[in-house]
Design an enzyme around this catalytic site. Structure first.
Site, short mmCIF file in Angstrom:
data_model
loop_
_atom_site.label_atom_id
_atom_site.label_comp_id
_atom_site.label_asym_id
_atom_site.label_seq_id
_atom_site.Cartn_x
_atom_site.Cartn_y
_atom_site.Cartn_z
N ASP A 250 -3.77 -4.16 43.02
CA ASP A 250 -4.15 -5.27 42.15
C ASP A 250 -2.94 -6.10 41.72
O ASP A 250 -1.92 -5.55 41.27
CB ASP A 250 -4.86 -4.71 40.92
CG ASP A 250 -5.25 -5.78 39.93
OD1 ASP A 250 -6.14 -6.57 40.24
OD2 ASP A 250 -4.63 -5.82 38.83
N GLU A 282 -3.46 -7.77 46.58
CA GLU A 282 -3.84 -9.01 45.89
C GLU A 282 -2.53 -9.61 45.42
O GLU A 282 -1.80 -9.00 44.63
CB GLU A 282 -4.76 -8.76 44.69
CG GLU A 282 -5.14 -10.06 44.00
CD GLU A 282 -5.78 -9.87 42.64
OE1 GLU A 282 -6.52 -10.77 42.22
OE2 GLU A 282 -5.52 -8.84 41.98
N ASP A 303 -7.71 -18.20 48.59
CA ASP A 303 -7.86 -19.58 49.03
C ASP A 303 -9.19 -19.79 49.76
O ASP A 303 -9.83 -20.84 49.61
CB ASP A 303 -6.71 -19.97 49.96
CG ASP A 303 -5.38 -20.11 49.21
OD1 ASP A 303 -5.37 -19.94 47.98
OD2 ASP A 303 -4.37 -20.39 49.87
N ASN A 375 -15.49 -12.95 35.99
CA ASN A 375 -14.65 -13.78 35.13
C ASN A 375 -15.28 -15.12 34.80
O ASN A 375 -14.66 -15.95 34.12
CB ASN A 375 -13.27 -13.99 35.76
CG ASN A 375 -12.35 -12.80 35.50
OD1 ASN A 375 -12.51 -12.10 34.49
ND2 ASN A 375 -11.41 -12.55 36.38
#
Length: 565
Positions: A250, A282, A303, A375
């Protein structure tokens, strides 16, 4: 010295703790006399004791504070409670498994908690396998405060969360997956610790870098050998003791030490030479150097998601703003070269390096994941933000292009259930998390009014967690069949050529429409055309066998795929 307990045999174990800020540490064993730990070199304390697997222990720092082992493998009564001595060799494995090639990965990201723990995940494995999933990626499962958390607030990285099951329950999940031919990956967090239950600063303040910070807390000082070993040994534990097939690391941009990342990858490769072990990053830095041979297999390609989300939904707030201008050209670059940002300024300074030399298999593509759904203020899935035909076309692009696809739990079932941000904090910390969550969205138009922000679910409300369990959508059967058909096509025609694949060009056909071609490693040519715009375009003619057509050729929300031998 190594973090965590070591079973010596004959009912004895060695306990160690790096506590350079303390002059003395006492080992407390539940039901036995306390033992002073001997000071060793470089701030370590160590003691051997009569202790068998199942023994409960903790470290006494002073009269007012006893703490769990930061490398505890299991906890009793939460992260503030006793650590439990575990024998990693006590489980009888049923499957001799050496893994699967990376190119075969079709990853499903899941949260063990909302699926009923390790046993609940294990029950779902056969249906996922039958649909064409080849790898299950668990969101972080290490111990955190309370019983509900995404996992990114973990404070004991070696211990499995009690709410999900025991260490052997996790081994049984991995064992069953391997018996079904499925890989299991784990998301690990090495860039920060959660806010409740982390006592490291009470005895090892140097574990953290006082000059560096992350958005989630103090940065870890991986330049120091004990800290470095804490995380590298943790990675090796998951891969060795639990036989996991790979790790997703992460937010490594928040670690800000590429030397550490490279050393960790090399040490893992050296320790597991006879297994197919897959390491994925990530990394917001879009850094292709970490994807060099012998290091990491791939990076999550945000992206890909960001530009397709803009095209599919029209949203342009927050980080989507950097993908709104020339979105079609950006999508073309993503399909041809991997990263969209390769050194350009995305609004916060230059980001990324050239990546066109990398093969598509170095990039993990997704339309949704825990971040991109959870999120959001209300946790909406993409199926609720765009229409079904557009979503089907984008899904076909994702699953039939040579990048490695990642799906989010519920996605292949057409789930409309939200996935919300949830925690289990209390008192002042609960208030701070709830209010911080609402302030986070104050700059979005839909939540600029304080009254609107009051409607954002409270992360600490048990119902927020309960609502996040994915339920099949109303068109469940149709979505299941759609994903199964696409993954069958991928397995048959795309997977054999991912290794060594390279782009041979992407053409912009119009607003929201592109045609892409790849020369695959097996010598075949793959062509994909998609139109997510509002006006019809002309798709290039198929140069080989047609694999799939959605909608009228070149019409809005249409897709076509072909392959030539």
């Amino acid at each position: 010295m190594h973090w965590g307990p070591e079973i010596l045999g004959d009912g004895r174990a060695r306990f160690a703790l790096w506590a350079p800020d303390r002059d003395g540490i006492t080992l407390e064993l539940d039901g036995a006399p306390s033992l002073p730990m001997a000071a060793a070199a470089n701030g370590w304390f160590v003691v051997e004791a009569q202790a068998a697997p199942g023994a409960r222990y903790r470290f006494r720092l002073d009269a007012d504070l006893a703490v769990a082992d930061p490398a505890s493998r299991r906890q009793a009564d939460g992260v503030h409670g006793w650590s439990v001595l575990c024998d990693p060799a006590g489980y009888s494995w049923q499957n001799d498994w050496q893994g699967r090639p990376w190119e075969e990965a079709v990853i499903l990201e899941v949260h063990a908690g909302v699926l009923g723990g390790f046993a609940g995940v294990a029950e779902r494995l056969p249906e996922w396998r039958d649909q064409g999933i080849t790898a299950v990626q668990l969101m972080p499962i290490n111990a955190f405060a309370g019983t509900r958390n995404w996992g990114y607030d973990g404070v004991l990285p070696y211990a499995v969360a009690e709410a999900y099951g025991s260490p052997d329950d996790l081994r049984a999940l991995v064992d069953r997956a391997h018996g079904l031919g499925l890989m299991v990956f784990l998301d690990v967090v090495y860039n920060h610790f959660g806010p409740d239950g982390n006592y490291l600063s009470a005895y090892a303040a140097g574990f953290f870098d006082e000059h560096a910070h992350t958005p989630w807390g103090g940065a870890v000082a991986v330049s120091k050998d004990p800290v470095r070993r804490f995380f590298i040994d943790n990675a090796l534990m998951w891969l060795s003791d639990y036989r996991l097939d790979g790790l997703r690391f992460d937010a490594v941009h928040a670690i800000a030490d590429n030397g550490f990342l490279d050393d960790m990858a090399r040490e893992i490769r050296a320790a597991l030479p006879n297994r197919q072990t897959h390491l994925v990053l990530e990394n917001e830095n879009n850094d292709p150097d970490r994807l060099a041979p012998g290091l990491y297999d791939a990076q999550w390609n945000d992206d890909f998601h960001n530009v397709l989300h803009v095209i599919l939904t029209g949203e342009q707030e927050g980080y989507y703003k950097s993908f709104a201008d020339n979105a079609t050209e950006r999508l073309a670059r993503c399909l041809a070269e991997g990263f969209i940002y390769q050194g350009e300024d995305g609004g916060h300074g230059p980001r990324g390096k050239p990546s066109g030399h990398l093969s598509p298999g170095h990039f993990v593509s997704f339309l949704q994941n825990h971040d991109q759904v959870g999120n959001r203020a209300l946790g909406e899935r993409l199926i609720s933000l765009t229409d079904a035909d557009r979503l089907r076309a984008a899904t076909a692009l994702q699953l039939l292009c040579p990048q490695i696809p990642l799906l989010f739990m519920g996605e292949p079932e057409g789930s409309t259930t939200p996935f919300l941000f949830f925690t289990d904090f209390h008192d002042e910390l609960a208030d701070a998390v709830r209010e911080g969550r609402r302030k986070e969205f104050a700059h979005f138009a839909a939540f600029s009014d304080p009254a609107a922000r009051e409607g954002i679910p409270d992360p600490n409300d048990g119902m927020t967690f309960a609502r996040s369990a994915p339920e099949p959508g109303p068109d469940n059967a149709a979505w299941r069949a759609f994903y199964a058909d696409l993954l069958a096509l991928r397995s048959r025609h795309v997977v054999p050529g991912i290794a060594g694949a390279r782009s041979t060009g992407v053409e912009v056909l119009g607003d929201g429409a592109v045609a892409a071609r790849w020369l695959l490693g097996d010598g075949c040519t793959l062509g994909l055309s998609i139109n997510l715009g509002r006006a019809p375009v002309t798709f290039p003619g198929a140069e080989g066998r047609v694999l799939l057509e959605l909608g009228d050729s070149g019409a809005p929300d249409s897709f076509a795929a072909w392959i030539a031998k």
